[in-house]
Design a protein around this motif. Structure first.
Motif, PDB file in Angstrom:
ATOM      1  N   UNK A   1       0.902  -1.213  -0.096  1.00  0.00           N
ATOM      2  CA  UNK A   1      -0.048  -0.051   0.019  1.00  0.00           C
ATOM      3  C   UNK A   1       0.676   1.219  -0.016  1.00  0.00           C
ATOM      4  N   UNK A   2       2.184   1.077   0.448  1.00  0.00           N
ATOM      5  CA  UNK A   2       3.021   2.425   0.454  1.00  0.00           C
ATOM      6  C   UNK A   2       3.821   2.298  -0.903  1.00  0.00           C
ATOM      7  N   UNK A   3       3.311   2.982  -1.978  1.00  0.00           N
ATOM      8  CA  UNK A   3       4.113   2.890  -3.030  1.00  0.00           C
ATOM      9  C   UNK A   3       4.645   4.361  -3.443  1.00  0.00           C
ATOM     10  N   UNK A   4       5.669   4.518  -4.177  1.00  0.00           N
ATOM     11  CA  UNK A   4       6.215   5.968  -4.261  1.00  0.00           C
ATOM     12  C   UNK A   4       5.451   7.025  -5.091  1.00  0.00           C
ATOM     13  N   UNK A   5       4.742   6.463  -6.158  1.00  0.00           N
ATOM     14  CA  UNK A   5       4.021   7.268  -7.134  1.00  0.00           C
ATOM     15  C   UNK A   5       2.579   7.337  -6.903  1.00  0.00           C
ATOM     16  N   UNK A   6       1.969   6.527  -6.132  1.00  0.00           N
ATOM     17  CA  UNK A   6       0.547   6.523  -5.935  1.00  0.00           C
ATOM     18  C   UNK A   6       0.091   5.869  -4.587  1.00  0.00           C
TER      19      UNK A   6
END
Ligand code: CA
Length: 236
Positions: free
Chosen positions: A55-60
């Motif tokens: 759930x913790x992605x860099x771009x969204x």
């Protein structure tokens, strides 16, 4: 199920690599994506059998990715969440995730969750007569009857509805909100204490008929999130 295609969307390279290595060793076909954009492209191209989504992605926001996948298909989605993020877990489950694992997780736990989700996706959980069997537990959805090891367990209509929602999603996690909406309707989604009372009653009645203790861990609480049914052999 060996041979199933699994998409792993995770920006942390060491997690992604170790997950991919372990899944490949168990015969799954694995596609890795390091951000939301790559995840969406792989989703379009590959149509995987299951998605593991950080759930913790860099771009969204991972929840946005989750919702767009869920609008597309009923593919099982297992989310990876940080420890203590109960609110995010509930949001993910309510927005269509099938289950979660909390980082750091063990590979055995991840594999158990994946097996349960793929089994569930492979076929309907009730047979044609509307009967769900989990070990010595037999729930007749059509006739509203419950048997443990051949003896009848008498549940009230509400207790039956709670058990029904759980057993028709074995191995999946039902949030408090999902259960409350299904049994009492949307006006009651904040009334989590109702559920505790009903689940306690269901456990007590099943335990009274379960002389072998095989169903001792049938209904597992995930504090702050919901409940899941484990299968009779103790795996989820
Ligand atoms: Ca991450």
């Amino acid at each position: 199920m060996s041979g199933s295609a699994i998409l792993v969307v995770e920006d942390d390279a060491s997690t992604s690599t170790s997950v991919a290595r372990s899944l490949t060793a168990h015969g799954y076909r694995v596609v890795e994506a390091a951000d939301a954009e790559a995840g969406r492209r792989a989703w379009e191209r590959q149509r995987p059998d299951l998605v593991i989504l950080d759930l913790g992605l860099p771009d969204a926001d991972g929840l946005v990715v989750l919702r767009s996948m869920r609008r597309d298909a009923a593919t099982p989605i297992l989310v990876l969440t940080a420890r203590g993020g109960e609110r995010v877990k509930v949001a993910a489950l309510d927005q269509g995730a099938d289950d979660y694992v909390t980082k750091p997780f063990g590979m055995a736990e991840l594999h158990a969750r994946i097996r349960a989700l793929l089994r569930r996706a492979a076929g309907p959980s009730a047979d044609e007569a509307g009967v769900v069997s989990l070990g010595i537990l037999r729930v007749d959805i059509t006739r509203h009857t419950v048997e443990v090891d051949g003896s009848t367990v008498r549940l009230t209509p509400r207790e039956f509805e709670v058990l029904k929602v759980l057993v028709t999603h074995p191995g999946r996690l039902a949030t408090h909100g999902r259960l409350l909406r299904a049994v009492w309707g949307s006006a009651y989604t904040e009334e989590g204490h109702y559920l505790h009372v009903y689940v306690r009653q269901i456990r007590r009645k099943i335990a009274a008929a379960d002389h072998s203790g095989a169903l001792r861990k049938l209904i597992v609480s995930e504090p702050g999130v919901g409940y899941r049914i484990t299968e009779a052999d103790g795996s989820t």
